[in-house]
Motif scaffolding. Structure first.
Motif, PDB file in Angstrom:
ATOM      1  N   ASP A  51       0.863  -1.182   0.000  1.00 23.23           N
ATOM      2  CA  ASP A  51       0.000   0.000   0.000  1.00 23.23           C
ATOM      3  C   ASP A  51       0.903   1.236   0.000  1.00 23.23           C
ATOM      4  OD1 ASP A  51      -2.406  -1.366   0.074  1.00 23.23           O
ATOM      5  OD2 ASP A  51      -2.321  -1.589   2.252  1.00 23.23           O
ATOM      6  N   ASP A 122     -11.212   1.402   7.909  1.00 21.15           N
ATOM      7  CA  ASP A 122     -12.025   1.567   6.699  1.00 21.15           C
ATOM      8  C   ASP A 122     -12.573   0.252   6.143  1.00 21.15           C
ATOM      9  OD1 ASP A 122      -9.721   0.407   5.787  1.00 21.15           O
ATOM     10  OD2 ASP A 122      -9.320   1.875   4.211  1.00 21.15           O
ATOM     11  N   GLY A 123     -12.215  -0.873   6.741  1.00 20.01           N
ATOM     12  CA  GLY A 123     -12.603  -2.151   6.165  1.00 20.01           C
ATOM     13  C   GLY A 123     -13.696  -2.857   6.938  1.00 20.01           C
ATOM     14  N   ASN A 125     -13.414  -5.745   8.240  1.00 18.02           N
ATOM     15  CA  ASN A 125     -12.788  -6.348   9.409  1.00 18.02           C
ATOM     16  C   ASN A 125     -12.597  -5.362  10.560  1.00 18.02           C
ATOM     17  OD1 ASN A 125     -12.589  -8.745   7.986  1.00 18.02           O
ATOM     18  ND2 ASN A 125     -10.505  -8.330   7.294  1.00 18.02           N
ATOM     19  N   ASP A 126     -12.653  -4.066  10.251  1.00 17.63           N
ATOM     20  CA  ASP A 126     -12.453  -3.053  11.283  1.00 17.63           C
ATOM     21  C   ASP A 126     -13.731  -2.719  12.039  1.00 17.63           C
ATOM     22  OD1 ASP A 126      -9.742  -2.716  10.635  1.00 17.63           O
ATOM     23  OD2 ASP A 126     -10.233  -1.309   9.031  1.00 17.63           O
ATOM     24  N   GLY A 142     -13.976   4.129   2.679  1.00 20.35           N
ATOM     25  CA  GLY A 142     -13.983   2.719   3.034  1.00 20.35           C
ATOM     26  C   GLY A 142     -15.340   2.073   2.840  1.00 20.35           C
ATOM     27  N   THR A 143     -15.561   0.975   3.558  1.00 21.85           N
ATOM     28  CA  THR A 143     -16.775   0.184   3.373  1.00 21.85           C
ATOM     29  C   THR A 143     -17.944   0.775   4.161  1.00 21.85           C
ATOM     30  OG1 THR A 143     -16.238  -1.251   5.247  1.00 21.85           O
ATOM     31  CG2 THR A 143     -15.393  -1.899   3.074  1.00 21.85           C
TER      32      THR A 143
END
Length: 236
Positions: A51, A122-123, A125-126, A142-143
């Motif tokens: 990244d 932002d994901g 999983n977060d 993010g999502t």
């Protein structure tokens, strides 16, 4: 049959990675995430993914540290990769190799240390970690799940938005305390005088017109003080 995943996943499957172990260590030391590819139980290739660190990230992190905040990196990447990126942006504490279902537990552990935790993610999983934190901040790019689980959504992906949010919240709390002080002083001074506490001593009674003007001035001073937030500008 082909298999791909992390080095830890290959180890759990019992696949030997010695043939590309040197390349793996070199790539991870450069801050890259390595994906292993195995065919029929044999390692065939590795793929390095990185990244790009935004130019503003290091400056934003230094600003947060100057504000007295401890910045912690919480990531599922392996420790070598995480520490390389952390060193690049100036983060000293790294919690790496955290599985998605363990991120909320890591936030809870930090809270048990007596810390107030703001989580930025932002994901998908977060999302549990964002919900667990005292303040969840989602990156707007993010999502949707992360945004829904957070308390604050930063419209852009620039980490300076974190600085702005924290400085604005501090300025708001400072403004609220000032307004409460003004209101308290006006009432503590005005109510006893209006009740005639000074009359036996000096013969003073509070004229209703003056009392009304004083209360109006109290409201005006509180509102005027609150409006100062319109001139707020973050300091980077």
């Amino acid at each position: 049959m082909g298999t791909d995943g992390t080095h830890r996943w290959m180890q759990e499957l019992g696949i030997t990675t010695d043939s590309l172990h040197g390349d793996w260590e070199h790539l991870e030391s450069e801050g890259r995430t390595v994906v292993w590819l195995a065919v029929d139980g044999q390692i065939e290739a590795i793929l390095a993914i990185a990244d790009a660190v935004k130019p503003s990230s290091a400056h934003a992190i230094r600003t947060l540290q100057r504000m007295g905040l401890e910045v912690v990196m919480l990531t599922g990447d392996n420790r070598r990769t995480a520490e390389a990126i952390a060193q690049e942006v100036g983060i000293t504490r790294v919690i790496a190799e955290v599985r998605p279902d363990q991120k909320a537990a890591q936030i809870a552990h930090l809270q048990q240390e007596g810390k107030l935790v703001a989580m930025v993610g932002d994901g998908i999983n977060d999302a549990p970690a964002l919900a667990q934190a005292d303040v969840g901040m989602a990156i707007g790019t993010g999502t949707d799940v992360a945004i829904a689980a957070s308390d604050i959504t930063l419209i852009s992906g620039d980490l300076h938005g974190i600085v702005t949010a924290i400085q604005l919240s501090r300025a708001t709390m400072r403004n609220i305390k000032q307004n409460l002080f003004f209101a308290f002083v006006y009432n503590v001074a005005g109510i006893p005088i209006a009740a005639g506490v000074l009359y036996p001593l000096v013969g003073w009674l509070l004229n209703p017109i003056i009392a009304g003007a004083a209360m109006a001035f109290s409201s005006v001073s509180v509102v005027t003080n609150a409006l100062r937030l319109r001139r707020f500008h973050p300091h980077f």
